[in-house]
Design a protein around this motif. Sequence first.
Motif, PDB file in Angstrom:
ATOM      1  N   ARG A 178     -49.589  -3.133  13.513  1.00  0.00           N
ATOM      2  CA  ARG A 178     -50.513  -2.250  14.615  1.00  0.00           C
ATOM      3  C   ARG A 178     -51.031  -0.998  14.156  1.00  0.00           C
ATOM      4  NH1 ARG A 178     -45.624  -3.754  17.550  1.00  0.00           N
ATOM      5  NH2 ARG A 178     -46.210  -5.166  19.518  1.00  0.00           N
TER       6      ARG A 178
ATOM      7  N   PHE B 241     -53.329  -0.457  20.281  1.00  0.00           N
ATOM      8  CA  PHE B 241     -52.055  -1.511  20.717  1.00  0.00           C
ATOM      9  C   PHE B 241     -51.393  -0.554  21.695  1.00  0.00           C
ATOM     10  CE2 PHE B 241     -53.079  -3.315  16.744  1.00  0.00           C
ATOM     11  CZ  PHE B 241     -53.185  -4.524  16.816  1.00  0.00           C
TER      12      PHE B 241
ATOM     13  N   PRO C 169     -54.772  -6.166  20.075  1.00  0.00           N
ATOM     14  CA  PRO C 169     -55.486  -5.169  20.190  1.00  0.00           C
ATOM     15  C   PRO C 169     -56.560  -4.993  21.569  1.00  0.00           C
ATOM     16  CG  PRO C 169     -56.470  -6.138  18.758  1.00  0.00           C
ATOM     17  CD  PRO C 169     -55.366  -7.034  18.883  1.00  0.00           C
TER      18      PRO C 169
END
Length: 422
Positions: free
Chosen positions: A417, A99, A77
Amino acid sequence: MTNSLNVAVIGAGVSGLVTARELLRQNHRVTVFEKSNQIGGTWVYNDQVEVDNCLDLDPNRTIVHSSIYKSLRTNLPRPLMGFSDFSFEDKSYGDPRLFPGHEEVLRFLQDFAKEFGVGEVIRFNSEVVRAELRGGGFVVEWWTTEGGYEEECFDAVVVCNGHHTEPRVADNVPGIQEWSRKQIHSHNYRVPEPYQDQVVVVIGSGASAFDISREIATTAKEVHLSSRSSNVKVTKLDGYENIWQHMMIKRVYDDGTIEFQDGYSIVADAILHCTGYKFHFPFLRINDMVHVDDNRVGPLYKHVFLPQLAPRLAFVGLTFNNGVVFRLVELQAKWIALALSGKISLPSKDEMLAYIHKFYQEMDETGIPKRNTHSLSFQFEYVDWLADQVGLHVEDRLKKIVDNLFENWMARPKGYRDVLVL
Ligand code: FAD
Protein backbone atom coordinates in the motif's frame (compact mmCIF):
# COMPACT_ATOMS: atom_id res chain seq x y z
CA MET A 1 -40.80 5.38 -26.81
CA THR A 2 -39.08 4.17 -23.62
CA ASN A 3 -40.53 2.23 -20.71
CA SER A 4 -40.79 3.69 -17.23
CA LEU A 5 -41.15 0.83 -14.81
CA ASN A 6 -41.76 0.39 -11.10
CA VAL A 7 -38.54 -1.23 -9.89
CA ALA A 8 -37.59 -2.69 -6.49
CA VAL A 9 -33.91 -2.70 -5.56
CA ILE A 10 -32.90 -4.97 -2.68
CA GLY A 11 -30.02 -3.49 -0.66
CA ALA A 12 -28.42 -0.04 -0.31
CA GLY A 13 -24.73 -0.92 -0.47
CA VAL A 14 -22.53 0.21 -3.36
CA SER A 15 -24.51 -1.96 -5.83
CA GLY A 16 -27.95 -0.81 -4.69
CA LEU A 17 -26.99 2.87 -4.58
CA VAL A 18 -25.53 2.96 -8.05
CA THR A 19 -28.40 0.85 -9.42
CA ALA A 20 -30.94 3.27 -7.97
CA ARG A 21 -29.08 6.16 -9.49
CA GLU A 22 -29.00 4.60 -12.96
CA LEU A 23 -32.67 3.58 -12.79
CA LEU A 24 -33.65 7.11 -11.74
CA ARG A 25 -31.57 8.52 -14.57
CA GLN A 26 -33.71 6.46 -16.98
CA ASN A 27 -36.92 7.75 -15.34
CA HIS A 28 -37.91 4.50 -13.70
CA ARG A 29 -39.81 4.62 -10.41
CA VAL A 30 -37.47 3.20 -7.81
CA THR A 31 -37.84 1.82 -4.29
CA VAL A 32 -34.69 0.65 -2.53
CA PHE A 33 -35.29 -1.71 0.39
CA GLU A 34 -32.55 -1.63 3.01
CA LYS A 35 -32.75 -3.83 6.07
CA SER A 36 -30.47 -1.64 8.20
CA ASN A 37 -30.94 1.98 9.17
CA GLN A 38 -28.24 3.37 6.85
CA ILE A 39 -26.61 3.07 3.47
CA GLY A 40 -23.18 1.54 2.77
CA GLY A 41 -23.61 -2.21 3.34
CA THR A 42 -20.18 -3.76 3.82
CA TRP A 43 -18.67 -0.35 4.57
CA VAL A 44 -20.74 0.16 7.73
CA TYR A 45 -18.36 -1.15 10.41
CA ASN A 46 -20.11 -2.99 13.22
CA ASP A 47 -18.17 -4.02 16.31
CA GLN A 48 -20.89 -6.54 17.14
CA VAL A 49 -20.22 -10.07 15.96
CA GLU A 50 -22.46 -13.07 15.46
CA VAL A 51 -22.49 -16.03 17.79
CA ASP A 52 -19.83 -17.90 15.85
CA ASN A 53 -20.35 -21.56 15.71
CA CYS A 54 -18.96 -21.45 12.23
CA LEU A 55 -19.11 -25.15 11.44
CA ASP A 56 -22.74 -25.40 12.43
CA LEU A 57 -24.36 -22.05 11.66
CA ASP A 58 -27.71 -21.41 13.25
CA PRO A 59 -29.98 -20.11 10.44
CA ASN A 60 -31.95 -18.18 13.08
CA ARG A 61 -28.92 -16.34 14.50
CA THR A 62 -28.98 -12.54 14.55
CA ILE A 63 -27.07 -11.69 11.40
CA VAL A 64 -24.45 -8.95 11.34
CA HIS A 65 -24.16 -7.81 7.72
CA SER A 66 -20.67 -6.34 7.48
CA SER A 67 -17.50 -8.39 7.63
CA ILE A 68 -14.98 -5.60 7.92
CA TYR A 69 -12.63 -5.39 10.88
CA LYS A 70 -11.72 -2.33 12.87
CA SER A 71 -8.39 -1.44 11.27
CA LEU A 72 -9.40 -2.31 7.70
CA ARG A 73 -7.86 -0.22 4.94
CA THR A 74 -8.97 -0.70 1.36
CA ASN A 75 -6.99 -3.18 -0.69
CA LEU A 76 -7.63 -1.17 -3.84
CA PRO A 77 -6.37 2.40 -4.24
CA ARG A 78 -8.76 5.34 -4.53
CA PRO A 79 -8.73 5.63 -8.34
CA LEU A 80 -10.09 2.05 -8.54
CA MET A 81 -12.92 2.83 -6.12
CA GLY A 82 -14.72 5.69 -7.82
CA PHE A 83 -17.57 5.95 -10.28
CA SER A 84 -17.25 7.23 -13.86
CA ASP A 85 -18.51 10.72 -13.00
CA PHE A 86 -18.00 10.78 -9.23
CA SER A 87 -14.37 10.19 -8.43
CA PHE A 88 -13.02 9.06 -5.06
CA GLU A 89 -9.59 10.34 -5.98
CA ASP A 90 -10.35 14.03 -5.77
CA LYS A 91 -12.30 13.87 -2.50
CA SER A 92 -11.17 13.60 1.07
CA TYR A 93 -13.25 13.14 4.19
CA GLY A 94 -10.43 13.18 6.73
CA ASP A 95 -8.25 10.26 5.62
CA PRO A 96 -6.37 11.29 2.46
CA ARG A 97 -4.35 8.07 2.12
CA LEU A 98 -4.31 6.34 -1.26
CA PHE A 99 -5.66 3.20 0.46
CA PRO A 100 -7.88 4.78 3.09
CA GLY A 101 -9.59 3.28 6.11
CA HIS A 102 -13.15 1.95 5.84
CA GLU A 103 -14.70 5.10 7.37
CA GLU A 104 -13.55 7.12 4.37
CA VAL A 105 -15.28 4.78 1.91
CA LEU A 106 -18.53 5.02 3.86
CA ARG A 107 -18.36 8.82 3.77
CA PHE A 108 -17.72 8.73 0.03
CA LEU A 109 -20.82 6.57 -0.47
CA GLN A 110 -22.91 8.87 1.72
CA ASP A 111 -21.70 11.78 -0.39
CA PHE A 112 -22.60 9.89 -3.59
CA ALA A 113 -26.13 9.14 -2.35
CA LYS A 114 -26.64 12.77 -1.37
CA GLU A 115 -25.28 14.15 -4.64
CA PHE A 116 -27.67 12.07 -6.74
CA GLY A 117 -30.75 12.15 -4.48
CA VAL A 118 -30.70 8.41 -3.96
CA GLY A 119 -31.50 8.67 -0.25
CA GLU A 120 -35.02 9.84 -1.06
CA VAL A 121 -36.03 6.51 -2.60
CA ILE A 122 -34.66 4.26 0.15
CA ARG A 123 -36.90 2.57 2.70
CA PHE A 124 -34.68 1.88 5.69
CA ASN A 125 -35.26 -0.82 8.32
CA SER A 126 -37.07 -2.75 5.61
CA GLU A 127 -35.86 -6.29 5.14
CA VAL A 128 -37.16 -8.04 2.04
CA VAL A 129 -38.34 -11.49 3.06
CA ARG A 130 -39.99 -12.54 -0.22
CA ALA A 131 -39.73 -11.62 -3.87
CA GLU A 132 -42.11 -13.75 -5.87
CA LEU A 133 -43.50 -13.84 -9.41
CA ARG A 134 -47.04 -12.56 -9.70
CA GLY A 135 -48.77 -11.94 -13.01
CA GLY A 136 -46.30 -10.24 -15.28
CA GLY A 137 -44.30 -8.80 -12.37
CA PHE A 138 -43.19 -9.46 -8.81
CA VAL A 139 -44.66 -9.13 -5.38
CA VAL A 140 -42.12 -7.97 -2.82
CA GLU A 141 -42.79 -8.52 0.87
CA TRP A 142 -40.73 -6.77 3.50
CA TRP A 143 -40.59 -6.56 7.26
CA THR A 144 -40.21 -3.39 9.32
CA THR A 145 -40.00 -2.88 13.05
CA GLU A 146 -42.72 -0.21 12.76
CA GLY A 147 -45.13 -1.75 10.24
CA GLY A 148 -44.66 -5.52 10.50
CA TYR A 149 -45.04 -7.30 7.16
CA GLU A 150 -46.05 -5.31 4.08
CA GLU A 151 -46.12 -6.08 0.37
CA GLU A 152 -46.24 -4.27 -2.95
CA CYS A 153 -46.15 -5.18 -6.65
CA PHE A 154 -43.27 -4.21 -8.92
CA ASP A 155 -42.53 -4.61 -12.62
CA ALA A 156 -38.92 -5.57 -11.99
CA VAL A 157 -36.53 -6.53 -9.19
CA VAL A 158 -32.79 -5.89 -8.97
CA VAL A 159 -31.00 -7.97 -6.33
CA CYS A 160 -28.13 -6.07 -4.63
CA ASN A 161 -27.95 -7.86 -1.27
CA GLY A 162 -24.16 -8.40 -1.21
CA HIS A 163 -22.20 -11.61 -0.85
CA HIS A 164 -19.84 -11.12 2.09
CA THR A 165 -22.11 -12.13 4.96
CA GLU A 166 -22.81 -15.87 4.82
CA PRO A 167 -19.55 -17.65 5.82
CA ARG A 168 -18.08 -20.53 3.87
CA VAL A 169 -15.79 -22.71 5.98
CA ALA A 170 -13.15 -25.37 5.46
CA ASP A 171 -15.41 -28.06 6.89
CA ASN A 172 -13.83 -30.91 4.91
CA VAL A 173 -10.52 -30.90 6.81
CA PRO A 174 -10.31 -34.32 8.53
CA GLY A 175 -11.09 -33.98 12.25
CA ILE A 176 -12.15 -30.32 12.10
CA GLN A 177 -15.79 -31.01 12.98
CA GLU A 178 -14.69 -32.49 16.30
CA TRP A 179 -11.95 -29.94 17.08
CA SER A 180 -13.17 -28.39 20.31
CA ARG A 181 -10.88 -25.36 20.54
CA LYS A 182 -11.77 -21.91 19.22
CA GLN A 183 -12.79 -21.67 15.55
CA ILE A 184 -14.10 -18.51 13.95
CA HIS A 185 -14.73 -17.18 10.46
CA SER A 186 -13.19 -13.89 9.32
CA HIS A 187 -16.75 -12.52 9.12
CA ASN A 188 -16.52 -12.28 12.92
CA TYR A 189 -12.95 -11.01 13.22
CA ARG A 190 -12.67 -7.42 14.47
CA VAL A 191 -9.47 -6.89 16.51
CA PRO A 192 -6.29 -8.88 17.29
CA GLU A 193 -6.33 -8.56 21.12
CA PRO A 194 -8.25 -11.80 21.82
CA TYR A 195 -5.32 -13.72 20.27
CA GLN A 196 -2.69 -12.37 22.67
CA ASP A 197 0.10 -14.99 23.08
CA GLN A 198 -1.90 -17.63 21.24
CA VAL A 199 -0.95 -19.98 18.43
CA VAL A 200 -3.35 -19.27 15.59
CA VAL A 201 -3.89 -21.10 12.30
CA VAL A 202 -5.33 -18.98 9.50
CA ILE A 203 -6.87 -20.92 6.60
CA GLY A 204 -7.11 -19.12 3.26
CA SER A 205 -5.05 -17.15 0.77
CA GLY A 206 -7.23 -14.18 -0.17
CA ALA A 207 -7.00 -10.54 0.84
CA SER A 208 -8.57 -11.13 4.26
CA ALA A 209 -6.21 -13.99 5.13
CA PHE A 210 -3.32 -11.81 4.03
CA ASP A 211 -4.24 -8.74 6.11
CA ILE A 212 -5.72 -10.44 9.15
CA SER A 213 -2.81 -12.87 9.63
CA ARG A 214 -0.39 -9.95 9.73
CA GLU A 215 -2.54 -8.05 12.16
CA ILE A 216 -2.95 -11.05 14.48
CA ALA A 217 0.82 -11.59 14.41
CA THR A 218 1.19 -8.29 16.32
CA THR A 219 -0.29 -9.94 19.43
CA ALA A 220 -0.22 -13.71 18.85
CA LYS A 221 2.70 -15.93 19.75
CA GLU A 222 2.66 -17.67 16.36
CA VAL A 223 0.55 -17.46 13.23
CA HIS A 224 0.45 -20.37 10.77
CA LEU A 225 -1.02 -19.72 7.34
CA SER A 226 -2.43 -22.67 5.45
CA SER A 227 -3.89 -22.63 1.97
CA ARG A 228 -4.78 -25.07 -0.75
CA SER A 229 -2.91 -22.91 -3.27
CA SER A 230 0.43 -23.31 -1.47
CA ASN A 231 2.66 -26.16 -2.57
CA VAL A 232 5.85 -25.12 -0.81
CA LYS A 233 7.13 -26.77 2.33
CA VAL A 234 6.90 -24.82 5.55
CA THR A 235 8.59 -21.41 5.25
CA LYS A 236 8.82 -18.39 7.50
CA LEU A 237 7.17 -15.38 5.90
CA ASP A 238 9.64 -12.76 4.73
CA GLY A 239 9.86 -9.84 7.15
CA TYR A 240 8.02 -11.60 10.02
CA GLU A 241 9.43 -13.46 13.00
CA ASN A 242 6.23 -15.29 13.94
CA ILE A 243 4.35 -16.10 10.70
CA TRP A 244 4.81 -19.39 8.87
CA GLN A 245 3.36 -20.51 5.56
CA HIS A 246 2.19 -24.08 5.09
CA MET A 247 0.52 -26.39 2.64
CA MET A 248 -3.03 -27.53 3.36
CA ILE A 249 -3.94 -29.00 6.70
CA LYS A 250 -3.75 -32.80 6.61
CA ARG A 251 -5.63 -33.48 9.83
CA VAL A 252 -6.54 -31.85 13.14
CA TYR A 253 -6.72 -33.68 16.47
CA ASP A 254 -8.81 -32.98 19.49
CA ASP A 255 -5.78 -32.29 21.71
CA GLY A 256 -5.17 -29.17 19.57
CA THR A 257 -2.59 -30.71 17.25
CA ILE A 258 -2.69 -29.57 13.66
CA GLU A 259 -0.79 -31.55 11.09
CA PHE A 260 0.00 -29.92 7.74
CA GLN A 261 0.61 -31.71 4.45
CA ASP A 262 4.19 -30.43 4.57
CA GLY A 263 4.79 -32.81 7.49
CA TYR A 264 4.94 -30.06 10.12
CA SER A 265 2.75 -30.24 13.25
CA ILE A 266 1.84 -27.63 15.86
CA VAL A 267 -0.54 -27.33 18.78
CA ALA A 268 -2.91 -24.44 18.13
CA ASP A 269 -5.31 -22.41 20.28
CA ALA A 270 -7.52 -21.18 17.46
CA ILE A 271 -8.40 -21.69 13.81
CA LEU A 272 -9.51 -18.69 11.79
CA HIS A 273 -11.35 -19.52 8.56
CA CYS A 274 -10.62 -16.82 5.96
CA THR A 275 -12.30 -19.00 3.39
CA GLY A 276 -14.80 -16.69 1.77
CA TYR A 277 -18.56 -16.45 1.63
CA LYS A 278 -21.61 -18.02 0.06
CA PHE A 279 -24.13 -16.36 -2.20
CA HIS A 280 -27.41 -16.35 -0.37
CA PHE A 281 -30.84 -15.17 -1.54
CA PRO A 282 -33.24 -16.42 1.14
CA PHE A 283 -36.02 -14.10 -0.11
CA LEU A 284 -36.12 -15.25 -3.75
CA ARG A 285 -39.14 -17.43 -4.54
CA ILE A 286 -39.16 -17.69 -8.28
CA ASN A 287 -40.18 -21.27 -8.89
CA ASP A 288 -36.68 -22.67 -8.56
CA MET A 289 -35.44 -20.78 -11.61
CA VAL A 290 -32.21 -19.61 -9.91
CA HIS A 291 -29.90 -22.02 -8.13
CA VAL A 292 -26.79 -21.58 -6.05
CA ASP A 293 -24.60 -24.62 -6.66
CA ASP A 294 -21.09 -24.62 -5.17
CA ASN A 295 -21.21 -20.81 -5.29
CA ARG A 296 -22.34 -20.67 -8.89
CA VAL A 297 -25.47 -18.54 -9.17
CA GLY A 298 -27.16 -19.77 -12.29
CA PRO A 299 -28.15 -19.76 -14.93
CA LEU A 300 -27.22 -16.10 -15.32
CA TYR A 301 -26.31 -14.33 -18.53
CA LYS A 302 -23.10 -12.38 -17.98
CA HIS A 303 -23.54 -12.63 -14.17
CA VAL A 304 -26.60 -10.36 -14.35
CA PHE A 305 -29.75 -11.62 -16.09
CA LEU A 306 -31.83 -14.73 -15.59
CA PRO A 307 -32.73 -15.57 -19.22
CA GLN A 308 -36.28 -16.70 -18.39
CA LEU A 309 -37.13 -13.37 -16.77
CA ALA A 310 -34.69 -10.92 -18.38
CA PRO A 311 -34.52 -8.01 -17.98
CA ARG A 312 -37.12 -7.98 -15.18
CA LEU A 313 -34.97 -9.88 -12.69
CA ALA A 314 -31.33 -8.89 -12.44
CA PHE A 315 -28.37 -9.24 -10.07
CA VAL A 316 -25.70 -6.62 -9.44
CA GLY A 317 -22.32 -7.18 -7.82
CA LEU A 318 -21.97 -10.96 -7.96
CA THR A 319 -18.54 -10.97 -9.57
CA PHE A 320 -15.38 -11.05 -7.46
CA ASN A 321 -11.65 -10.60 -8.06
CA ASN A 322 -12.76 -7.56 -10.02
CA GLY A 323 -10.06 -4.94 -9.59
CA VAL A 324 -12.63 -2.20 -10.07
CA VAL A 325 -15.75 -3.13 -8.07
CA PHE A 326 -17.43 0.28 -8.10
CA ARG A 327 -16.99 0.90 -11.84
CA LEU A 328 -18.07 -2.62 -12.64
CA VAL A 329 -21.32 -2.44 -10.67
CA GLU A 330 -21.99 0.96 -12.20
CA LEU A 331 -21.73 -0.60 -15.68
CA GLN A 332 -24.00 -3.49 -14.71
CA ALA A 333 -26.52 -0.99 -13.32
CA LYS A 334 -26.45 1.08 -16.51
CA TRP A 335 -26.95 -2.05 -18.61
CA ILE A 336 -29.98 -3.10 -16.53
CA ALA A 337 -31.54 0.39 -16.52
CA LEU A 338 -31.17 0.73 -20.29
CA ALA A 339 -32.49 -2.79 -20.93
CA LEU A 340 -35.55 -2.11 -18.74
CA SER A 341 -36.17 1.13 -20.65
CA GLY A 342 -36.09 -0.76 -23.93
CA LYS A 343 -33.22 1.44 -25.12
CA ILE A 344 -30.98 -1.55 -25.65
CA SER A 345 -32.05 -5.08 -26.38
CA LEU A 346 -30.78 -8.32 -24.96
CA PRO A 347 -30.27 -11.57 -26.87
CA SER A 348 -33.26 -13.93 -26.92
CA LYS A 349 -33.81 -16.31 -24.01
CA ASP A 350 -32.48 -19.24 -26.05
CA GLU A 351 -29.41 -17.31 -27.14
CA MET A 352 -28.64 -16.38 -23.54
CA LEU A 353 -29.10 -19.96 -22.39
CA ALA A 354 -26.85 -21.23 -25.19
CA TYR A 355 -24.19 -18.67 -24.19
CA ILE A 356 -24.36 -19.77 -20.54
CA HIS A 357 -24.16 -23.43 -21.50
CA LYS A 358 -21.02 -22.74 -23.57
CA PHE A 359 -19.51 -20.64 -20.76
CA TYR A 360 -19.97 -23.45 -18.23
CA GLN A 361 -18.62 -26.00 -20.69
CA GLU A 362 -15.48 -23.94 -21.29
CA MET A 363 -14.97 -23.61 -17.53
CA ASP A 364 -15.18 -27.40 -17.18
CA GLU A 365 -12.79 -27.98 -20.06
CA THR A 366 -10.18 -25.60 -18.65
CA GLY A 367 -10.54 -27.06 -15.15
CA ILE A 368 -11.91 -23.89 -13.52
CA PRO A 369 -13.90 -24.98 -10.47
CA LYS A 370 -17.61 -24.11 -10.31
CA ARG A 371 -17.04 -22.01 -7.21
CA ASN A 372 -15.05 -19.58 -9.38
CA THR A 373 -17.86 -18.99 -11.90
CA HIS A 374 -18.13 -15.34 -10.85
CA SER A 375 -14.40 -14.69 -10.46
CA LEU A 376 -13.00 -12.30 -13.04
CA SER A 377 -9.38 -13.09 -12.10
CA PHE A 378 -8.64 -9.36 -12.25
CA GLN A 379 -9.04 -9.36 -16.05
CA PHE A 380 -10.75 -6.50 -17.83
CA GLU A 381 -12.42 -8.43 -20.64
CA TYR A 382 -15.83 -8.50 -18.93
CA VAL A 383 -15.62 -4.86 -17.82
CA ASP A 384 -14.77 -3.78 -21.37
CA TRP A 385 -17.62 -5.88 -22.73
CA LEU A 386 -20.09 -4.24 -20.32
CA ALA A 387 -18.78 -0.78 -21.15
CA ASP A 388 -19.32 -1.54 -24.80
CA GLN A 389 -22.95 -2.49 -24.18
CA VAL A 390 -23.68 0.90 -22.66
CA GLY A 391 -21.54 2.98 -25.00
CA LEU A 392 -18.74 3.76 -22.54
CA HIS A 393 -15.03 3.17 -22.35
CA VAL A 394 -12.99 2.25 -19.26
CA GLU A 395 -9.78 4.26 -19.13
CA ASP A 396 -6.51 2.41 -19.79
CA ARG A 397 -5.09 4.21 -16.77
CA LEU A 398 -7.23 2.08 -14.42
CA LYS A 399 -5.97 -1.11 -16.04
CA LYS A 400 -2.40 0.07 -15.63
CA ILE A 401 -3.02 0.77 -11.94
CA VAL A 402 -4.37 -2.77 -11.45
CA ASP A 403 -1.22 -4.15 -13.15
CA ASN A 404 1.04 -2.01 -10.93
CA LEU A 405 -0.87 -3.06 -7.86
CA PHE A 406 -0.25 -6.71 -8.67
CA GLU A 407 3.41 -6.20 -9.34
CA ASN A 408 3.74 -4.46 -5.99
CA TRP A 409 1.77 -7.07 -4.21
CA MET A 410 4.04 -9.81 -5.52
CA ALA A 411 7.29 -7.87 -4.99
CA ARG A 412 6.57 -6.17 -1.66
CA PRO A 413 3.58 -7.85 0.00
CA LYS A 414 4.36 -6.28 3.37
CA GLY A 415 4.13 -2.68 2.23
CA TYR A 416 2.26 -2.86 -1.07
CA ARG A 417 0.00 0.00 0.00
CA ASP A 418 2.94 2.32 0.63
CA VAL A 419 4.73 2.13 -2.69
CA LEU A 420 2.08 2.20 -5.40
CA VAL A 421 2.90 4.52 -8.25
CA LEU A 422 -0.16 5.85 -10.08
P1 FAD B 1 -23.02 -4.90 0.35
O1 FAD B 1 -22.07 -3.82 0.60
O2 FAD B 1 -22.89 -6.14 1.15
O3 FAD B 1 -24.49 -4.30 0.53
C1 FAD B 1 -25.65 -5.10 0.54
C2 FAD B 1 -26.76 -4.34 1.25
O4 FAD B 1 -27.97 -5.10 1.13
C3 FAD B 1 -26.54 -4.13 2.73
O5 FAD B 1 -26.75 -2.77 3.06
C4 FAD B 1 -27.57 -5.04 3.41
O6 FAD B 1 -28.01 -4.53 4.65
C5 FAD B 1 -28.66 -5.06 2.37
N1 FAD B 1 -29.52 -6.26 2.42
C6 FAD B 1 -29.12 -7.55 2.43
N2 FAD B 1 -30.20 -8.37 2.44
C7 FAD B 1 -31.30 -7.57 2.43
C8 FAD B 1 -32.70 -7.83 2.45
N3 FAD B 1 -33.19 -9.07 2.46
N4 FAD B 1 -33.54 -6.78 2.45
C9 FAD B 1 -33.07 -5.49 2.44
N5 FAD B 1 -31.73 -5.19 2.45
C10 FAD B 1 -30.87 -6.23 2.43
N6 FAD B 1 -14.13 -3.62 -2.48
C11 FAD B 1 -13.35 -2.63 -2.98
O7 FAD B 1 -13.68 -2.03 -4.00
N7 FAD B 1 -12.20 -2.25 -2.32
C12 FAD B 1 -11.80 -2.83 -1.16
O8 FAD B 1 -10.77 -2.46 -0.62
C13 FAD B 1 -12.62 -3.88 -0.62
N8 FAD B 1 -12.28 -4.46 0.55
C14 FAD B 1 -13.12 -5.39 1.09
C15 FAD B 1 -12.79 -5.98 2.31
C16 FAD B 1 -13.61 -6.90 2.91
C17 FAD B 1 -13.23 -7.52 4.23
C18 FAD B 1 -14.81 -7.28 2.26
C19 FAD B 1 -15.75 -8.29 2.88
C20 FAD B 1 -15.15 -6.75 1.02
C21 FAD B 1 -14.31 -5.80 0.43
N9 FAD B 1 -14.61 -5.22 -0.81
C22 FAD B 1 -13.80 -4.24 -1.33
C23 FAD B 1 -15.77 -5.68 -1.58
C24 FAD B 1 -17.05 -4.98 -1.13
O9 FAD B 1 -17.91 -5.97 -0.76
C25 FAD B 1 -17.60 -4.12 -2.23
O10 FAD B 1 -16.78 -2.98 -2.33
C26 FAD B 1 -19.00 -3.59 -2.00
O11 FAD B 1 -19.15 -3.13 -0.71
C27 FAD B 1 -20.12 -4.56 -2.36
O12 FAD B 1 -21.31 -3.83 -2.32
P2 FAD B 1 -22.74 -4.50 -2.47
O13 FAD B 1 -23.70 -3.38 -2.50
O14 FAD B 1 -22.76 -5.44 -3.61
O15 FAD B 1 -22.96 -5.38 -1.16
